[in-house]
Design a protein around this motif. Structure first.
Motif, PDB file in Angstrom:
ATOM      1  N   THR A   4      69.206  47.544  23.274  1.00 62.55           N
ATOM      2  CA  THR A   4      67.787  47.891  23.157  1.00 62.55           C
ATOM      3  C   THR A   4      67.219  47.377  21.840  1.00 62.55           C
ATOM      4  N   LEU A   5      65.914  47.191  21.829  1.00 62.81           N
ATOM      5  CA  LEU A   5      65.148  46.897  20.618  1.00 62.81           C
ATOM      6  C   LEU A   5      64.021  47.910  20.537  1.00 62.81           C
ATOM      7  N   GLU A   6      63.874  48.562  19.395  1.00 62.82           N
ATOM      8  CA  GLU A   6      62.841  49.577  19.231  1.00 62.82           C
ATOM      9  C   GLU A   6      61.964  49.222  18.041  1.00 62.82           C
ATOM     10  N   PHE A   7      60.655  49.478  18.209  1.00 67.89           N
ATOM     11  CA  PHE A   7      59.681  49.199  17.158  1.00 67.89           C
ATOM     12  C   PHE A   7      58.734  50.390  17.056  1.00 67.89           C
ATOM     13  N   ASN A   8      58.493  50.851  15.825  1.00 68.32           N
ATOM     14  CA  ASN A   8      57.533  51.918  15.561  1.00 68.32           C
ATOM     15  C   ASN A   8      56.220  51.329  15.062  1.00 68.32           C
ATOM     16  N   SER A  86      62.611  37.016  20.922  1.00 68.60           N
ATOM     17  CA  SER A  86      62.757  35.844  21.789  1.00 68.60           C
ATOM     18  C   SER A  86      64.171  35.754  22.352  1.00 68.60           C
ATOM     19  N   GLU A  87      65.184  35.984  21.519  1.00 67.77           N
ATOM     20  CA  GLU A  87      66.570  35.953  21.997  1.00 67.77           C
ATOM     21  C   GLU A  87      66.839  37.066  22.997  1.00 67.77           C
ATOM     22  N   PHE A  88      66.261  38.257  22.753  1.00 66.96           N
ATOM     23  CA  PHE A  88      66.469  39.383  23.664  1.00 66.96           C
ATOM     24  C   PHE A  88      65.850  39.083  25.030  1.00 66.96           C
TER      25      PHE A  88
END
Length: 704
Positions: A4-8, A86-88
């Motif tokens: 996962t990737l998470e951003f606040n 982009s890689e994800f």
């Protein structure tokens, strides 16, 4: 790379306002949750077919498109996030994240393109701006002109009201008017409510609390129509956030609450909640205005053509199927009386507070819904008017405070346990846990029983009184030569001397004894107060001493601050500290060891400099000397005052003193203090002159 990737602090534009939230990319879907409303957008990974990286006003943004025609835009990314996103996307979504430039020329002549729910205005194949067609409330046509009007958002300071497009006449196709074609493309995706066709069902004369009145509710496939005697409201199902079904405290009525965003408007009044009140005993038989096949195909067994039951059950069931949202009901909370709500007051209006599994809701005037995730802390406070009730205060992370007052104190234990179980931050936890232990003792107490809060108030009052007494006693010690008191005492002594009878002498002795007792008693009280409340010396920082060394983190921050600023242009001071804290936590032990070694070396240098400074005598504090001096002066004053008292006791019957005080007693009481002080000074000056004169004379006699 993780799963996962998470951003606040990712922003989503909603009708002209930026709403922040959290964005998470996972292998299965893309999820965005708004911090303001709690609304969740979930995009299945299998439906993603477009991903664009764009430079926008809030840094960088992502535009996502789906195979179903929906478009989602999220802004607030940083330039460094492009590579990992982009890689994800390549690894998990099989979609390439392409960079797309925006047109910033400011031209007003270009090409209008309709792509799904967006109207894109392009200049030289670069997008200048995009208009979400769902924000369009009205579309009007004229000669070679189309006017778009937009829904208003109350949260924005400036709102876009309308946009006009000039559509030049087309010479190629004369059959279709280009203006009408443009308008039809807009209306096909616009949020324009048109009451065409028949209603699915109609509920007659339902009691509505907000907006107040009785309304006929007509259920259409895409919107809800409230028809009243004065006002009509059309509510699209897309504006419905949540549905609540809440039992009344009397167990005979039910509230059905519909949360709306944006709210419905009546003049300048906004209604964020639609509240209906039903009686449990009222039943209805309902027939849907659809064929059985259509009902089965559209609602998939959630509804049937013929239904019967309680009125509130039928309304909630139909709304749940059409809006496609869950209905929230109270959880496991039960109050002191067994009800699932608490009677309280909010803004001078009485209502009911419902503790839910994920928040609180208050009905009904004004309705308030607070989610646990937006609550900063709660506070239990005593009632302002009586000890039989308490206040429940809720403070949100945005800084807003909601106070629910006049809650019966029998509800305290249940509410405290509920808040504690939900792990909410309780501001006054220490005091309230002590109160919780005693809550059963006075749950059904009468006025004559022990009240812990009253006893605490009495104790605080005694402390204040003692503080005031100490101030008064200090004043009495400073004013031990109070002229008014001395006038009265010495005048009595003079009067007793004027009479030569035995009885007058006895009276004189008794009066002298009582005066001495009073003075001795006062002096004792002053000593006790001063011994009990000694003044603390204030510690003062030595300005000439060596400076304290910085910690390892501060040394690292000073060396890395410029690098953080260069990597994040336009970042604020608070954001620098926040970012630095995250970077420091991510450092390895070896990297931190370097800065800890520097901090240790700086500490050694500080200890050495401090030792040399103390040996050179620089650490001697001048404030202590000054305090000693001031203390010495106070002791001298006390000695003088004690000596003055002894002189008065010895020489209280002297003729010149009595005559002097008789003169002062004949004057006005307002001037007596001032004159007695001045005469006392003159006496001390005369005595000093007599001593000065008598001393040389005696020495001369001795020499003779």
């Amino acid at each position: 790379m993780g799963d996962t990737l998470e951003f606040n602090e990712i922003y989503q534009e909603v009708k002209g306002s930026w709403n922040d939230g959290r964005l998470r990319f996972s292998k299965q879907n893309v999820v965005y949750k708004s911090s303001k409303t709690g609304k969740v957008d979930s995009i299945p990974a299998s439906e993603l077919n477009l991903a664009q990286w764009r430079r926008v006003c809030l840094g960088h943004g992502i535009k996502l498109g789906t195979s179903t025609g929906h478009v989602y835009k999220y802004d607030g990314f940083r330039d460094t996030d492009f590579e990992k996103i982009s890689e994800f996307f390549k690894a998990n979504y099989k979609v390439e994240l392409t960079e797309k430039d925006m047109c910033v020329k400011g031209w007003n002549w270009g090409t209008a393109k309709f792509s799904g729910p967006l109207l894109s205005f392009e200049v030289n194949d670069n997008t200048a701006f995009e208009v979400p067609l769902s924000n369009v409330s009205q579309c009007a046509t004229g000669k070679n002109e189309v006017t778009l009007e937009f829904h208003q958002n109350d949260d924005t300071e400036v709102s876009l009201m309308e946009v006009r497009f000039y559509v030049p006449p087309s010479q190629s196709d004369e059959r279709q008017d280009p203006v009408e074609a443009f308008a039809q493309n807009v209306l096909s995706k616009a949020d324009v409510i048109q009451a065409t066709g028949d209603a699915v069902c109609i509920f007659k004369e339902l009691q509505c609390l907000t907006p107040r009145g009785r309304y006929d509710i007509r259920i259409y496939p895409t919107f809800l129509h409230l028809h009243g005697k004065t006002f009509d409201y059309k509510i699209p199902y897309t504006t419905v956030l949540r549905l609540f079904l809440l039992p009344h405290k009397d167990q005979r009525q039910m509230f059905f609450v519909i949360s709306l965003d944006p709210p419905i408007k009546q003049g300048q009044t906004r209604y964020h909640f639609l509240i209906l009140l039903f009686s449990k005993e009222e039943d209805i038989s309902l027939t849907l205005n659809m064929s059985e096949e259509d009902v089965e195909r559209r609602f998939e067994g959630k509804l049937s053509k013929f239904m019967s039951g309680s009125l509130y059950e039928m309304v909630s069931r139909v709304m749940k199927a059409l809006v496609n949202r869950k209905i929230t009901v109270p959880g496991n909370f039960q109050g002191h009386s067994g009800a699932q709500c608490i009677t309280c007051s909010y803004k001078a209006s009485s209502g009911l507070l419902y503790p839910l599994e994920r928040g609180f809701i208050y009905v009904h005037k004004p309705p308030v819904h607070l989610r646990f995730e937006e609550i900063s802390c709660v506070n239990f406070a005593r009632g302002t008017t009586t000890t039989r009730s308490f206040d429940f205060e809720i403070e949100t992370k945005q800084g807003n405070q909601y106070t629910f007052s006049s809650i019966e104190r029998e509800e305290y234990g249940k509410l405290f346990d509920f808040v504690n179980a939900k792990k909410l931050n309780i501001k006054n936890r220490g005091f309230k846990e002590g109160m919780k232990g005693n809550i059963d003792e006075y749950s059904d107490s009468d006025d004559d029983q022990h009240d812990a809060y009253l006893e605490r108030m009495k104790a605080e009052g005694k402390i204040r009184e003692e503080g005031n007494d100490s101030d008064e006693s200090d004043g009495e010690s400073d004013e031990s030569f109070n002229p008014g008191e001395e006038d009265e005492e010495i005048a009595e002594e003079y009067d007793s001397n004027a009479s030569a009878s035995d009885s007058s002498e006895g009276g004189e002795e008794s009066e002298d004894e009582s005066a001495k007792k009073k003075k001795a008693k006062k002096a004792k009280v002053v000593k006790e107060k001063k011994e009990r409340k000694p003044r603390k010396e204030k510690k003062q920082k030595d300005a000439g001493g060596p400076k304290r060394p910085m910690s390892a983190y501060m040394l690292w921050l000073n060396s890395s601050r410029e690098r953080i600023k260069s990597e994040n242009p336009g970042i604020s001071v608070t954001e620098i500290s926040k970012k630095a804290g995250e970077m420091w936590r991510q450092l390895s032990k070896d990297e931190k060891q370097e800065w800890e070694a520097k901090a240790g070396e700086a500490r050694k240098q500080y200890d050495k400099a401090k030792k040399e400074y103390k040996e050179s005598g620089g650490a001697t504090s001048s404030p202590r000397k000054e305090s000693k001096k001031s203390g010495g002066k106070k002791d001298d004053k006390k000695r003088k005052s004690a000596g003055g008292d002894k002189d008065k006791e010895r020489g209280g019957n002297d003729s010149f003193k009595s005559r002097e005080f008789i003169e002062t007693s004949e004057e006005s009481s307002s001037e007596s203090d001032h004159k007695s002080k001045s005469k006392r000074k003159k006496e001390s000056d005369d005595e000093e002159e007599e001593e000065a004169v008598s001393t040389p004379a005696s020495s001369e006699e001795e020499s003779d």
